[in-house]
Design a protein around this motif. Sequence first.
Motif, short mmCIF file in Angstrom:
data_model
loop_
_atom_site.label_atom_id
_atom_site.label_comp_id
_atom_site.label_asym_id
_atom_site.label_seq_id
_atom_site.Cartn_x
_atom_site.Cartn_y
_atom_site.Cartn_z
N UNK A 1 0.81 -1.22 0.00
CA UNK A 1 0.00 0.00 0.00
C UNK A 1 0.85 1.27 0.00
N UNK A 2 0.32 2.31 -0.62
CA UNK A 2 1.04 3.56 -0.79
C UNK A 2 0.59 4.63 0.20
N UNK A 3 -0.44 4.36 0.99
CA UNK A 3 -0.93 5.33 1.96
C UNK A 3 -0.87 4.71 3.35
N UNK A 4 -0.83 5.53 4.40
CA UNK A 4 -0.73 5.00 5.77
C UNK A 4 -1.85 4.01 6.07
N UNK A 5 -1.51 2.98 6.87
CA UNK A 5 -2.48 1.94 7.18
C UNK A 5 -2.98 2.01 8.61
N UNK A 6 -2.59 3.07 9.33
CA UNK A 6 -3.06 3.25 10.71
C UNK A 6 -2.18 2.60 11.75
N UNK A 7 -1.26 1.74 11.34
CA UNK A 7 -0.35 1.07 12.27
C UNK A 7 0.95 1.87 12.33
N UNK A 8 1.31 2.36 13.51
CA UNK A 8 2.51 3.20 13.64
C UNK A 8 3.75 2.41 14.06
N UNK A 9 3.62 1.10 14.21
CA UNK A 9 4.76 0.30 14.69
C UNK A 9 5.77 0.05 13.58
N UNK A 10 7.05 -0.04 13.97
CA UNK A 10 8.15 -0.37 13.06
C UNK A 10 9.20 -1.10 13.87
#
Length: 555
Positions: free
Chosen positions: A177-186
């Motif tokens: 996906x090219x837009x944020x998915x709501x998950x901020x974890x990395x």
Amino acid sequence: MNPATALATVLVDELLRCGMTDAVLAPGSRSAPLALALQAAEDAARIRLHVRIDERSASFLGLGLAKRSGRPVALVCTSGTAAANFHPAVIEAHESGVPLIVLTADRPPELRDTGANQTIDQVKLYGTAARWSAEIGVPENRPGMVAYWRSLVSRAWGLAQAPVPGPVHLNAAFREPLIPDGDESWCEPLDGDVTGAWTKVRAATPGSVLHVPPTRRGVLVVGDGAVNVKRYVAAASMAGWPVLAEPNGNGRYGDHALSSHHFLLGVPEFVERHRPEVVVTLGKPGLSRPLLSLLRRAEEHIVLAPDLAHWPDPVRSATQVAPEVEIPVVSGDDAWLKSWRTADLAAAAAVDEVLDAMPEVSEPRLARDLVAGLPGGSLLFTAASMPIRDLDQVMRPRRGIRIMANRGASGIDGLVSTAIGAALAHSGRSFALLGDLAFLHDQNGLIIGPRDRRPDLTIVVVNNRGGGIFSLLPQAALPGPFERVFGTPHQVDLEAVAAAHGVPHRVLDTPGDLPKAMAGEGLRIVEARTDRNANAVLHAEMRKAAHAAVRTTLT
């Protein structure tokens, strides 16, 4: 957080930390992660974002902004012909010396050359008009990505301005996906350096010198291709720093030079107690993984780079890059240096004990004894794989010799010819230490016409009948395919090869025969026959003994 969003967030943030104030965006789909990151930066009042519907107009707008301000401006577009429409402005920036950061979004590799929509070849799209270009690669959620991305951006920022301002090109491949998915974890923090750019490039201006903060807890690292070595080794010695010099850096001499840093830095307890406040690097290090780990953990890693268009930073840890550095003299307690030297002497003694206990010829002992026995003024050329690493682990500090290796690309090809060429240009005696595969790969280098000069060169060939370094790598754990596809055994008679070229040949029967084998003049071959498996065991014993000796110094 999806990888596309993470990459775009870090790229934009690092550009802002470098000092970017303006960016120009031409809208598109594949560039959505970059567009959203730029919009977020503008909402936070960190940047001025300019949006234009036509890429050609957008790029010349950026050109004007950069031309007047003198600061790099980012140009951002989607994939396909959108990127091609930047080309006229990139050419103008190249010819007129205007700094631009061209960020082109791209399809991932699996969509290229498939007829996928809006997909063209964007790798090095702008040819020689770009000062520098890089394919960033598809982002992945794994440790190390953030350091890579930030280092890449800060390098681009520096190269857009020095040594001659101009455009640089970063091609960013995004998967959906090219837009944020709501998950901020990395998997690791996305944050950068609070003090600014990941790597700060100090431009070369008359009289400009980067002054290293005064500290006793410093380390000087000398790698391949280092320049002004004597000056910086002397400065490090006066500052009370240990010198960690790879053999071909030609800085392993004097009381501050260590010979066993590879083993010291492999002991976690030692590393924990010896975290340097600053590391200064000359040349390109790369022989020892523990040494590279030291660079990765350094609080401050300063890279000396006379040519600011290129600088070595293999683990993406450089905090500052400068063409000239001043290491200040610091008086006071020498406990820092004494601790390094005590551990180094203990490790070296333990390694020597292991090597001297073997009656047979071994590869590490051959390397140690060869370099120790070279006459003053000698040249030693080594293969870029196992021989140079043996030297790195066992060579004791000494003066009066020159060591060379083809470590620019670390290839196996042309080593006999390179050694002969270096010997012909050297005014003293010359020696070479090669593996059997490297020797066979360039045996045609022994063909010298009757009217051509012949070198005074002794070629010492370690013949373990295959690729010895692979026995020390993870591939050795694959007993089925290992011998054929990695060990690559051969049955070539090296004495017959030498005879075919009219070159004298002798076999080194015992370690004690080495001084006699080194004597003589002209082009000669000395063959040292070893066993790959025994060599792997010996290296394990050296490591075990050295680590145990280092730990005794920590109690």
